[in-house]
Design an enzyme around this catalytic site. Structure first.
Site, PDB file in Angstrom:
ATOM      1  N   ARG A  55     -17.647   2.870  13.068  1.00 17.75           N
ATOM      2  CA  ARG A  55     -17.946   2.414  11.721  1.00 17.75           C
ATOM      3  C   ARG A  55     -18.859   1.200  11.777  1.00 17.75           C
ATOM      4  O   ARG A  55     -18.739   0.368  12.690  1.00 17.75           O
ATOM      5  CB  ARG A  55     -16.659   2.073  10.964  1.00 17.75           C
ATOM      6  CG  ARG A  55     -15.798   1.034  11.633  1.00 17.75           C
ATOM      7  CD  ARG A  55     -14.510   0.811  10.855  1.00 17.75           C
ATOM      8  NE  ARG A  55     -14.773   0.342   9.501  1.00 17.75           N
ATOM      9  CZ  ARG A  55     -13.842   0.284   8.544  1.00 17.75           C
ATOM     10  NH1 ARG A  55     -12.616   0.692   8.791  1.00 17.75           N
ATOM     11  NH2 ARG A  55     -14.142  -0.165   7.349  1.00 17.75           N
ATOM     12  N   ASP A  57     -20.264  -2.034   9.297  1.00 24.41           N
ATOM     13  CA  ASP A  57     -19.859  -2.756   8.103  1.00 24.41           C
ATOM     14  C   ASP A  57     -20.975  -2.793   7.063  1.00 24.41           C
ATOM     15  O   ASP A  57     -22.119  -2.396   7.337  1.00 24.41           O
ATOM     16  CB  ASP A  57     -19.441  -4.185   8.471  1.00 24.41           C
ATOM     17  CG  ASP A  57     -18.144  -4.226   9.263  1.00 24.41           C
ATOM     18  OD1 ASP A  57     -17.313  -3.303   9.104  1.00 24.41           O
ATOM     19  OD2 ASP A  57     -17.959  -5.183  10.034  1.00 24.41           O
ATOM     20  N   ARG A 202     -21.186  -9.823  15.786  1.00 26.60           N
ATOM     21  CA  ARG A 202     -21.599 -10.914  14.897  1.00 26.60           C
ATOM     22  C   ARG A 202     -20.922 -12.229  15.267  1.00 26.60           C
ATOM     23  O   ARG A 202     -21.524 -13.310  15.165  1.00 26.60           O
ATOM     24  CB  ARG A 202     -21.312 -10.531  13.446  1.00 26.60           C
ATOM     25  CG  ARG A 202     -22.199  -9.395  12.941  1.00 26.60           C
ATOM     26  CD  ARG A 202     -21.671  -8.762  11.677  1.00 26.60           C
ATOM     27  NE  ARG A 202     -21.557  -9.736  10.602  1.00 26.60           N
ATOM     28  CZ  ARG A 202     -20.892  -9.515   9.468  1.00 26.60           C
ATOM     29  NH1 ARG A 202     -20.246  -8.359   9.288  1.00 26.60           N
ATOM     30  NH2 ARG A 202     -20.852 -10.434   8.526  1.00 26.60           N
TER      31      ARG A 202
END
Length: 256
Positions: A55, A57, A202
């Site tokens: 997945r 974001d 991140r």
């Protein structure tokens, strides 16, 4: 329709994630998976369930993502025509590059052996990089960041870089590559691993930028990893600079 008429396929897709709340279908929010499923339903004229390699974001982009689905073979008689029709139905910011028949037990998520990401930053205001790269005011020290990035290599518990309260069976990841590269516009961070935790890249980028701006020493990343505490790591950088760039499988050529 009987089960033995179904064939499992991999789709190689790419997308600009700006307009979407990530890859995965969710209530009351537009996702890439939703738009892909809708287009496949129109072409194949049957219910389709897609499973992605992972997945992404909200706002994150993908240069390469693989998806698997089961579909009647008689409704995909010509691969090139199928791809043309599917791309015509998809919005301009989602593309399908390939459709590949695979074994029935092949799995886009569980069979992936490596994933690679890039994070892009730039320093001069550039309207053509809007939502594609993060603009920094100050240029970090690349040598310090690359020194620190080498401490990421190997199999370690990366819980300190993970979003809190995620349901995963382990925080262990095996990182095989991590480095910063200078470009004409700014910098690109490259990282590859067998798997990634939610928000991991991140958070790593934010931590390395702290080191590059000399608020922390390169070796401090060792203490951060050992702590397994998200509060010890740096701030997560904005999603729009992040790209999933490669997913590797043992049985298909993903460098096409």
């Amino acid at each position: 329709m009987v089960e033995d008429t179904l064939q499992r396929f991999f789709l190689e897709i790419a997308y600009d994630g700006t307009a979407y709340h990530g890859w995965q279908v969710q209530d009351n929010a537009l996702s890439v998976q939703q738009k892909l499923n809708e287009a496949l339903h129109k072409i194949l004229r049957c219910a389709i369930e897609t499973i992605g390699a992972g997945r992404t974001d909200t706002g994150v982009h993908a240069k390469q993502l693989f998806v698997h689905l089961d579909a009647p073979t008689d409704r995909i008689p010509h691969e090139s025509r199928f791809l043309h029709s599917l791309n015509a139905l998809l919005p301009h910011d989602i593309a399908v590059y390939r459709i590949l028949p695979v074994d029935q037990d092949a799995h886009a998520r569980f069979d992936a052996t490596e994933r690679a990401y890039e994070y892009h930053v730039h320093f001069r205001k550039n309207p053509f990089l809007l939502n594609k790269s993060w603009q920094l005011r100050d240029a970090p020290d690349v040598a310090l960041m690359n020194e620190a990035a080498q401490f990421l290599i190997g199999t370690q518990d990366f819980g300190c870089f993970s979003k809190s309260h995620t349901q995963v069976y382990t925080n262990l990841c095996s990182v095989t590559r991590a480095y910063w590269q200078e470009t004409d516009e700014g910098l690109v961070f490259h990282i590859s691993a067998n798997r990634f935790l939610r928000n991991m890249v991140r958070a790593i980028v934010g931590t390395l930028l702290d080191i590059g701006l000399k608020t922390k020493a390169p070796e401090s990343i060792l203490d951060i990893i050992d702590s397994k505490d998200r509060a010890m790591a740096g701030t997560s950088v904005p999603a729009h600079g992040l790209y999933l760039t490669k997913v590797v499988y043992p049985y298909i050529d993903t460098t096409f």
